[in-house]
Write a protein that holds these residues in place. Structure first.
Motif, PDB file in Angstrom:
ATOM      1  N   UNK A 146       0.856  -1.188   0.000  1.00 41.70           N
ATOM      2  CA  UNK A 146       0.000   0.000   0.000  1.00 41.70           C
ATOM      3  C   UNK A 146       0.888   1.233   0.000  1.00 41.70           C
ATOM      4  N   UNK A 147       0.574   2.176  -0.890  1.00 42.58           N
ATOM      5  CA  UNK A 147       1.333   3.421  -0.928  1.00 42.58           C
ATOM      6  C   UNK A 147       0.862   4.350   0.179  1.00 42.58           C
ATOM      7  N   UNK A 148       1.626   5.393   0.434  1.00 40.75           N
ATOM      8  CA  UNK A 148       1.265   6.335   1.491  1.00 40.75           C
ATOM      9  C   UNK A 148       0.008   7.127   1.154  1.00 40.75           C
ATOM     10  N   UNK A 149      -0.372   7.168  -0.140  1.00 42.11           N
ATOM     11  CA  UNK A 149      -1.619   7.851  -0.500  1.00 42.11           C
ATOM     12  C   UNK A 149      -2.824   6.919  -0.449  1.00 42.11           C
ATOM     13  N   UNK A 150      -2.598   5.673   0.004  1.00 40.87           N
ATOM     14  CA  UNK A 150      -3.701   4.730   0.188  1.00 40.87           C
ATOM     15  C   UNK A 150      -3.920   3.761  -0.964  1.00 40.87           C
ATOM     16  N   UNK A 151      -3.227   3.941  -2.072  1.00 42.81           N
ATOM     17  CA  UNK A 151      -3.427   3.051  -3.208  1.00 42.81           C
ATOM     18  C   UNK A 151      -2.842   1.665  -2.954  1.00 42.81           C
ATOM     19  N   UNK A 152      -3.621   0.625  -3.300  1.00 44.08           N
ATOM     20  CA  UNK A 152      -3.117  -0.749  -3.237  1.00 44.08           C
ATOM     21  C   UNK A 152      -2.331  -1.028  -4.509  1.00 44.08           C
ATOM     22  N   UNK A 153      -1.144  -1.592  -4.351  1.00 47.96           N
ATOM     23  CA  UNK A 153      -0.281  -1.831  -5.508  1.00 47.96           C
ATOM     24  C   UNK A 153       0.306  -3.236  -5.467  1.00 47.96           C
ATOM     25  N   UNK A 154       0.698  -3.707  -6.649  1.00 46.98           N
ATOM     26  CA  UNK A 154       1.473  -4.938  -6.776  1.00 46.98           C
ATOM     27  C   UNK A 154       2.912  -4.530  -7.043  1.00 46.98           C
ATOM     28  N   UNK A 155       3.840  -5.183  -6.367  1.00 46.63           N
ATOM     29  CA  UNK A 155       5.255  -4.824  -6.494  1.00 46.63           C
ATOM     30  C   UNK A 155       6.026  -6.046  -6.979  1.00 46.63           C
ATOM     31  N   UNK A 156       6.564  -5.949  -8.192  1.00 43.84           N
ATOM     32  CA  UNK A 156       7.354  -7.043  -8.757  1.00 43.84           C
ATOM     33  C   UNK A 156       8.827  -6.749  -8.514  1.00 43.84           C
ATOM     34  N   UNK A 157       9.498  -7.680  -7.843  1.00 41.16           N
ATOM     35  CA  UNK A 157      10.891  -7.476  -7.440  1.00 41.16           C
ATOM     36  C   UNK A 157      11.755  -8.587  -8.023  1.00 41.16           C
ATOM     37  N   UNK A 158      12.837  -8.217  -8.690  1.00 42.96           N
ATOM     38  CA  UNK A 158      13.739  -9.214  -9.257  1.00 42.96           C
ATOM     39  C   UNK A 158      14.514  -9.936  -8.161  1.00 42.96           C
ATOM     40  N   UNK A 159      14.767 -11.213  -8.403  1.00 42.48           N
ATOM     41  CA  UNK A 159      15.606 -11.962  -7.483  1.00 42.48           C
ATOM     42  C   UNK A 159      17.027 -11.387  -7.499  1.00 42.48           C
ATOM     43  N   UNK A 160      17.665 -11.290  -6.354  1.00 42.82           N
ATOM     44  CA  UNK A 160      19.025 -10.735  -6.322  1.00 42.82           C
ATOM     45  C   UNK A 160      19.973 -11.582  -7.159  1.00 42.82           C
ATOM     46  N   UNK A 161      20.661 -10.925  -8.067  1.00 37.62           N
ATOM     47  CA  UNK A 161      21.638 -11.609  -8.897  1.00 37.62           C
ATOM     48  C   UNK A 161      21.081 -12.336 -10.094  1.00 37.62           C
ATOM     49  N   UNK A 162      19.762 -12.303 -10.297  1.00 38.48           N
ATOM     50  CA  UNK A 162      19.195 -13.069 -11.401  1.00 38.48           C
ATOM     51  C   UNK A 162      19.603 -12.491 -12.753  1.00 38.48           C
ATOM     52  N   UNK A 163      19.890 -11.195 -12.809  1.00 37.86           N
ATOM     53  CA  UNK A 163      20.290 -10.598 -14.079  1.00 37.86           C
ATOM     54  C   UNK A 163      21.602 -11.220 -14.568  1.00 37.86           C
ATOM     55  N   UNK A 164      22.569 -11.351 -13.664  1.00 38.11           N
ATOM     56  CA  UNK A 164      23.844 -11.958 -14.048  1.00 38.11           C
ATOM     57  C   UNK A 164      23.671 -13.431 -14.383  1.00 38.11           C
ATOM     58  N   UNK A 165      22.794 -14.109 -13.638  1.00 35.71           N
ATOM     59  CA  UNK A 165      22.570 -15.535 -13.880  1.00 35.71           C
ATOM     60  C   UNK A 165      21.945 -15.769 -15.248  1.00 35.71           C
TER      61      UNK A 165
END
Length: 476
Positions: A146-165
């Protein structure tokens, strides 16, 4: 770097899309039946050597990262119904090597990715952040916040190091070509080259956020399609923030009544295939994990890491070819392909083979009749069209499909596979006639889409926005 990296889309049971092979009798000519061709594929799958080779490929893919997910989607066209019952359990156990290889990355490690990219504590960026992931992406995990303005959001986060892999695997992909081709002949050099280029582009979430915002604006106020807008100002190379959509996933949709599945199937077809012909742009990654049935009845589409915009002339070429095939104009179809360079050895390809090959890939939407698409039908037809071991269409399979059309046909394949998973029924040709011939829509959804288009005309696509299918996106 995380040792365990994502292949979890495989767990959703994706089927590589396919297109029904030529088989409905539309004229006095006798063609093989779609079901007959599927039975032929079943017989080929009974070969012990192919089963063993497929197991070997699964083991190879188990050592790879995001690449394994993409190839695994393609491999899943081998629907378990097509695998002989005696081999099914063994095949499923091997496939589980990939399905169960979900990453075991602690939330604190994922949190560190967000904080590193923003240069600020998580609490400064989000009012609330649920540490339990709600979904898995090809190279990352999705969380609800949830953002500070109240909006519900989906957050996609890359796995650490997956870019190099992923980049390391892409460099080594060449060594796997032979073993992949032995079990999955449809994984051609062109497919692998496209995979390498597009996997690179998927590593940049900022580019994806910009694309998603544009597509969300394009489909604003649509009566049955919703694309959640991204939040570009809160998206980085490894973090993508977008509006949260609450709804039922694909597995839940598959359990719903036939009327619901037919409706969702038509919406999926209109979005993934129709958008190419309506707007000269389309999402290149149709996938069950990217679809939700929202609470208001609209279908939400997610994930725009693979997105393509085509030149109107190239889209026109595809329309001309499909119309020629639908009208049995074999000579015209062959000449179109020669002129475009699709057929680069005309002396080896006759007009009838050219027509039959196109029908093996597209007859399902060129025949004016109601058709229920099943996983077996889609799987068998796809293998017939691309497997070089099949005796049909050997000449056409050796021709050169330009990269831009390879990308659009791939989207078509994947879309049809999704429809097969839904056992969706429709007269797909009457829907397709809207963009192939400019006919007036006859379905309720088609009429609603036409009314929406009248008040939301698409803006011309700027050349600077175009992303070529054969090249990775440029990082902003």
């Amino acid at each position: 770097m995380a040792k365990n990296v994502p292949t979890s889309r495989l767990a959703r049971g994706t089927k590589l899309g396919a297109v029904a092979a030529g088989s409905v009798i539309r004229s006095k000519k006798t063609r093989l039946s779609m079901r007959g061709r599927s039975e032929a594929v079943r017989a080929r799958m009974a070969e012990e050597s192919m089963i063993r080779t497929t197991e070997q490929v699964v083991m190879v893919l188990g050592t790879m990262k995001g690449v394994a997910m993409k190839l695994g989607q393609m491999m899943s066209v081998l629907d378990l119904d097509l695998v002989p019952e005696d081999h099914r359990e063994r095949f499923q156990q091997r496939l589980a090597v990939l399905r169960n290889a979900a990453p075991t990355v602690p939330f604190e490690s994922m949190r560190a990715v967000v904080e590193q990219d923003f240069g600020a504590p998580l609490t400064e960026i989000f009012a609330e952040f649920d540490p339990e992931p709600i979904a898995a992406a090809s190279i990352g995990q999705v969380y609800r916040a949830t953002l500070h303005d109240g909006r519900a959001v989906a957050v996609k986060v890359q796995y650490p190091g997956v870019d190099a892999a992923v980049r390391a695997d892409l460099k080594n992909l060449t060594m796997f070509r032979r073993v992949l081709a032995s079990a999955m002949p449809w994984i051609t050099p062109a497919v692998l080259d496209e995979l390498k280029l597009n996997m690179e582009s998927e590593l940049d979430y900022r580019a994806e956020a910009a694309t998603q915002a544009e597509i969300a604006h394009l489909y604003r106020e649509h009566p049955f399609i919703v694309v959640p807008s991204s939040v570009p100002e809160l998206s980085t190379t490894r973090v993508l923030v977008s509006e949260f959509v609450d709804g039922d996933g694909f597995d839940e949709i598959r359990k719903m009544p036939a009327a619901v599945r037919d409706r969702v199937g038509e919406i999926i077809y209109r979005f993934y295939v129709g958008s190419l012909f309506n707007f000269n742009e389309f999402c290149g990654d149709p996938h069950p994990g990217n679809v939700l049935l929202a609470r208001d009845g609209r279908v939400a589409f997610l994930d725009f890491g693979l997105f393509n915009r085509m030149d109107a002339k190239l889209v026109g070429f595809e329309i001309q070819c499909l119309r020629a095939a639908a009208e049995d104009r074999a000579q015209d179809l062959r000449q179109l392909m020669i002129d475009r360079g699709v057929i680069d050895s005309p002396e080896e390809i006759g007009a009838e083979e050219c027509l039959e090959y196109v029908l093996s890939a597209s007859e399902w939407c060129l025949v004016d009749e109601e058709l229920t698409i099943t996983p077996e039908l889609a799987s068998g037809a796809f293998l017939l069209a691309v497997d070089p071991r099949a005796s049909e269409f050997t000449g056409m399979k050796q021709q050169n499909l330009p990269p831009e059309h390879l990308f659009s046909r791939r989207a078509d394949f994947l879309t049809f596979g999704m429809l097969g998973q839904l056992d969706s029924t429709n007269n797909w040709h009457l829907i397709a006639r809207e963009w192939l011939y400019g006919d007036a829509p006859i379905t309720e959804l088609g009429l609603a889409h036409r009314d929406w288009l009248a008040t939301h005309p698409p803006k011309p696509v700027k050349k600077t926005r175009a992303r070529k299918a054969s090249a990775p996106a440029t990082k902003p």
